[in-house]
Motif scaffolding. Structure first.
Motif, mmCIF file in Angstrom:
data_model
loop_
_atom_site.group_PDB
_atom_site.id
_atom_site.type_symbol
_atom_site.label_atom_id
_atom_site.label_comp_id
_atom_site.label_asym_id
_atom_site.label_seq_id
_atom_site.Cartn_x
_atom_site.Cartn_y
_atom_site.Cartn_z
ATOM 1 N N ASN A 58 1.171 -1.101 -0.147
ATOM 2 C CA ASN A 58 -0.314 -0.120 0.150
ATOM 3 C C ASN A 58 0.850 1.362 0.008
ATOM 4 O O ASN A 58 0.648 1.534 -0.568
ATOM 5 C CB ASN A 58 -0.857 -0.159 1.704
ATOM 6 C CG ASN A 58 -2.508 0.415 1.252
ATOM 7 O OD1 ASN A 58 -1.872 1.743 0.346
ATOM 8 N ND2 ASN A 58 -3.121 1.038 2.199
ATOM 9 N N ASP A 59 2.033 1.407 0.744
ATOM 10 C CA ASP A 59 2.439 2.391 1.185
ATOM 11 C C ASP A 59 3.356 2.663 -0.554
ATOM 12 O O ASP A 59 3.884 3.582 -0.894
ATOM 13 C CB ASP A 59 3.758 2.609 2.107
ATOM 14 C CG ASP A 59 3.090 2.461 3.250
ATOM 15 O OD1 ASP A 59 2.407 2.957 3.167
ATOM 16 O OD2 ASP A 59 3.885 2.056 4.712
ATOM 17 N N CYS A 60 3.503 1.542 -0.996
ATOM 18 C CA CYS A 60 4.139 2.217 -2.308
ATOM 19 C C CYS A 60 4.122 2.122 -3.247
ATOM 20 O O CYS A 60 4.151 3.160 -4.363
ATOM 21 C CB CYS A 60 5.095 0.517 -2.595
ATOM 22 S SG CYS A 60 6.535 -0.280 -1.948
ATOM 23 N N VAL A 61 2.506 1.592 -3.694
ATOM 24 C CA VAL A 61 1.822 2.354 -4.336
ATOM 25 C C VAL A 61 1.748 3.597 -4.484
ATOM 26 O O VAL A 61 1.127 4.392 -5.275
ATOM 27 C CB VAL A 61 0.357 1.458 -4.238
ATOM 28 C CG1 VAL A 61 -1.102 2.120 -5.248
ATOM 29 C CG2 VAL A 61 0.523 0.125 -5.212
ATOM 30 N N VAL A 62 1.061 4.434 -3.041
ATOM 31 C CA VAL A 62 0.630 5.501 -2.834
ATOM 32 C C VAL A 62 1.886 6.361 -3.291
ATOM 33 O O VAL A 62 1.988 7.467 -4.029
ATOM 34 C CB VAL A 62 0.097 5.806 -1.256
ATOM 35 C CG1 VAL A 62 -0.300 7.488 -0.725
ATOM 36 C CG2 VAL A 62 -1.298 5.167 -1.396
ATOM 37 N N GLU A 63 3.278 5.900 -2.493
ATOM 38 C CA GLU A 63 4.366 7.112 -2.687
ATOM 39 C C GLU A 63 4.857 6.427 -4.850
ATOM 40 O O GLU A 63 4.920 7.760 -4.978
ATOM 41 C CB GLU A 63 5.912 5.883 -2.339
ATOM 42 C CG GLU A 63 6.754 6.778 -3.098
ATOM 43 C CD GLU A 63 7.040 8.086 -1.932
ATOM 44 O OE1 GLU A 63 8.250 8.409 -2.463
ATOM 45 O OE2 GLU A 63 6.591 8.621 -0.836
ATOM 46 N N ILE A 64 4.323 5.714 -5.382
ATOM 47 C CA ILE A 64 4.449 5.539 -7.056
ATOM 48 C C ILE A 64 3.620 6.341 -7.751
ATOM 49 O O ILE A 64 3.861 7.203 -8.808
ATOM 50 C CB ILE A 64 4.931 4.270 -6.973
ATOM 51 C CG1 ILE A 64 6.337 4.127 -6.332
ATOM 52 C CG2 ILE A 64 4.898 4.029 -8.732
ATOM 53 C CD1 ILE A 64 6.449 2.640 -6.702
ATOM 54 N N TYR A 65 2.296 5.292 -7.340
ATOM 55 C CA TYR A 65 1.171 6.192 -8.257
ATOM 56 C C TYR A 65 0.084 6.741 -7.289
ATOM 57 O O TYR A 65 -1.014 7.233 -8.247
ATOM 58 C CB TYR A 65 0.451 4.711 -8.630
ATOM 59 C CG TYR A 65 1.532 3.897 -9.376
ATOM 60 C CD1 TYR A 65 1.792 3.046 -10.553
ATOM 61 C CD2 TYR A 65 2.033 2.920 -7.996
ATOM 62 C CE1 TYR A 65 2.651 2.740 -10.439
ATOM 63 C CE2 TYR A 65 2.563 1.384 -8.869
ATOM 64 C CZ TYR A 65 3.272 1.637 -10.359
ATOM 65 O OH TYR A 65 4.001 0.434 -10.648
ATOM 66 N N GLY A 66 0.190 7.806 -6.170
ATOM 67 C CA GLY A 66 -0.852 7.896 -5.464
ATOM 68 C C GLY A 66 -1.932 7.677 -5.082
ATOM 69 O O GLY A 66 -2.182 6.627 -5.275
ATOM 70 N N PHE A 67 -2.798 8.332 -4.156
ATOM 71 C CA PHE A 67 -3.630 8.242 -4.022
ATOM 72 C C PHE A 67 -5.247 7.302 -4.763
ATOM 73 O O PHE A 67 -5.551 5.732 -3.683
ATOM 74 C CB PHE A 67 -4.210 9.243 -2.713
ATOM 75 C CG PHE A 67 -5.402 8.896 -1.956
ATOM 76 C CD1 PHE A 67 -5.237 7.948 -0.601
ATOM 77 C CD2 PHE A 67 -6.758 9.047 -2.352
ATOM 78 C CE1 PHE A 67 -6.326 7.758 0.332
ATOM 79 C CE2 PHE A 67 -7.829 7.700 -1.218
ATOM 80 C CZ PHE A 67 -7.587 8.003 -0.466
ATOM 81 N N ALA A 68 -5.613 7.898 -5.614
ATOM 82 C CA ALA A 68 -6.315 6.983 -6.212
ATOM 83 C C ALA A 68 -6.314 5.862 -6.699
ATOM 84 O O ALA A 68 -7.380 5.049 -6.895
ATOM 85 C CB ALA A 68 -6.569 8.394 -6.907
ATOM 86 N N LYS A 69 -4.601 5.539 -7.236
ATOM 87 C CA LYS A 69 -5.066 4.241 -7.578
ATOM 88 C C LYS A 69 -4.625 2.807 -6.322
ATOM 89 O O LYS A 69 -4.728 1.774 -6.345
ATOM 90 C CB LYS A 69 -3.237 3.986 -8.412
ATOM 91 C CG LYS A 69 -3.881 4.647 -10.151
ATOM 92 C CD LYS A 69 -2.141 4.276 -10.942
ATOM 93 C CE LYS A 69 -3.084 5.262 -12.076
ATOM 94 N NZ LYS A 69 -1.711 4.559 -12.664
ATOM 95 N N ALA A 70 -4.417 3.774 -5.274
ATOM 96 C CA ALA A 70 -3.845 2.814 -4.704
ATOM 97 C C ALA A 70 -5.622 2.732 -3.419
ATOM 98 O O ALA A 70 -5.423 1.109 -2.758
ATOM 99 C CB ALA A 70 -3.207 3.995 -2.976
ATOM 100 N N ARG A 71 -6.300 3.759 -3.473
ATOM 101 C CA ARG A 71 -7.729 3.384 -3.181
ATOM 102 C C ARG A 71 -8.688 2.340 -3.962
ATOM 103 O O ARG A 71 -8.839 1.677 -3.973
ATOM 104 C CB ARG A 71 -8.479 4.483 -3.538
ATOM 105 C CG ARG A 71 -10.143 4.737 -3.188
ATOM 106 C CD ARG A 71 -10.672 5.861 -2.810
ATOM 107 N NE ARG A 71 -9.985 6.805 -4.396
ATOM 108 C CZ ARG A 71 -10.006 7.912 -4.700
ATOM 109 N NH1 ARG A 71 -10.739 8.673 -3.125
ATOM 110 N NH2 ARG A 71 -9.998 8.984 -5.257
ATOM 111 N N LEU A 72 -7.862 2.418 -5.326
ATOM 112 C CA LEU A 72 -8.671 1.243 -6.505
ATOM 113 C C LEU A 72 -8.126 -0.032 -5.893
ATOM 114 O O LEU A 72 -8.626 -1.005 -5.770
ATOM 115 C CB LEU A 72 -8.177 1.881 -8.319
ATOM 116 C CG LEU A 72 -8.662 0.726 -8.734
ATOM 117 C CD1 LEU A 72 -10.294 0.605 -8.557
ATOM 118 C CD2 LEU A 72 -8.474 0.948 -10.461
#
Length: 233
Positions: A58-72
């Motif tokens: 989750n941390d990696c996805v937010v850091e690299i791709y942003g909150f919206a894609k982490a939410r998806l």
């Protein structure tokens, strides 16, 4: 004149692989969470061996791709966990063959899964969204300390919220409240400690993915953080 259309956002292979890993960790942790383990004076659940990895992803996805894609990704994990829970119950209901002698054992193990899953669904959504939110807002506001500090603090908030919701819902009336409180405290700090220990590996993965993907998203401070959205990419 041909009608024009807005191009759809593409999802990279790196993002999809992280999402698959996130979903697998979530499902395995749900299936193993029914077992408690004694460590000295404390109790933990077997899910602690894998669940913290989902927070790292989750941390990696937010850091690299942003909150919206982490939410998806979080919503995909929710949907797949629900599918597993329903399919397990269907497998229990189906009549066994004459050679099948483990129906009661299957019921005793997987029959508890619906309550565990229900508690996990609520705790997972709240904890994962808080984890992603804290990561995103700290980065958007130029939080000092870099990725490592963001990862640790977001995990502490996310895991604390997750544990505080999950254990009372999953084990209230089954385990003593002193045991439940012990589980909340120990699992929050053990999972956070897990993140700290493996942080050098996580940092290397983040740096490698940023190079491969050629992206490093910093969310706008005014980003819509509504948790129920799944298509704002």
């Amino acid at each position: 004149m041909k009608p024009t259309s807005t191009p759809r956002t593409t999802l990279s292979v790196g993002y999809m692989l992280l999402t698959v890993g996130f979903v697998v960790c979530l499902i395995v942790s749900n299936l193993t969470e029914i077992k408690t383990i004694d460590i000295g004076w404390f109790k933990i659940t077997a899910g602690v061996i894998v669940f913290p990895i989902s927070y790292m992803i989750n941390d990696c996805v937010v850091e690299i791709y942003g909150f919206a894609k982490a939410r998806l990704m979080i919503w995909v994990g929710f949907a797949m966990s629900l599918a597993v829970a329903l399919l397990l119950q269907l497998a229990i209901i189906l009549p066994g063959s004459g050679e099948w002698t483990e129906q009661e054992a299957m019921k005793s193990i997987y029959g508890a899964v619906p309550r565990i899953m229900a508690a996990s669904f609520v705790a997972f959504l709240v904890g994962s969204m808080i984890n992603a939110y804290v990561m995103s807002r700290m980065k958007a506001n130029g939080g000092k300390g870099g990725f490592g500090v963001r990862a640790i603090l977001s995990t502490l908030w996310g895991e604390g919220s997750d544990s505080a919701i999950f254990f009372p819902l999953a084990f209230g009336g089954v385990l003593s409240w002193s045991t439940i409180f012990s589980l909340i405290v120990t699992q929050t700090f053990l999972k956070t400690a897990y993140e700290i220990i493996i942080l050098p590996v996580t940092i290397r993965i983040v740096k490698a993915l940023k190079r491969l993907e050629g992206t490093d998203v910093t969310d706008d401070k005014d980003l819509d953080y509504k948790w129920w959205k799944i298509n704002h990419l």
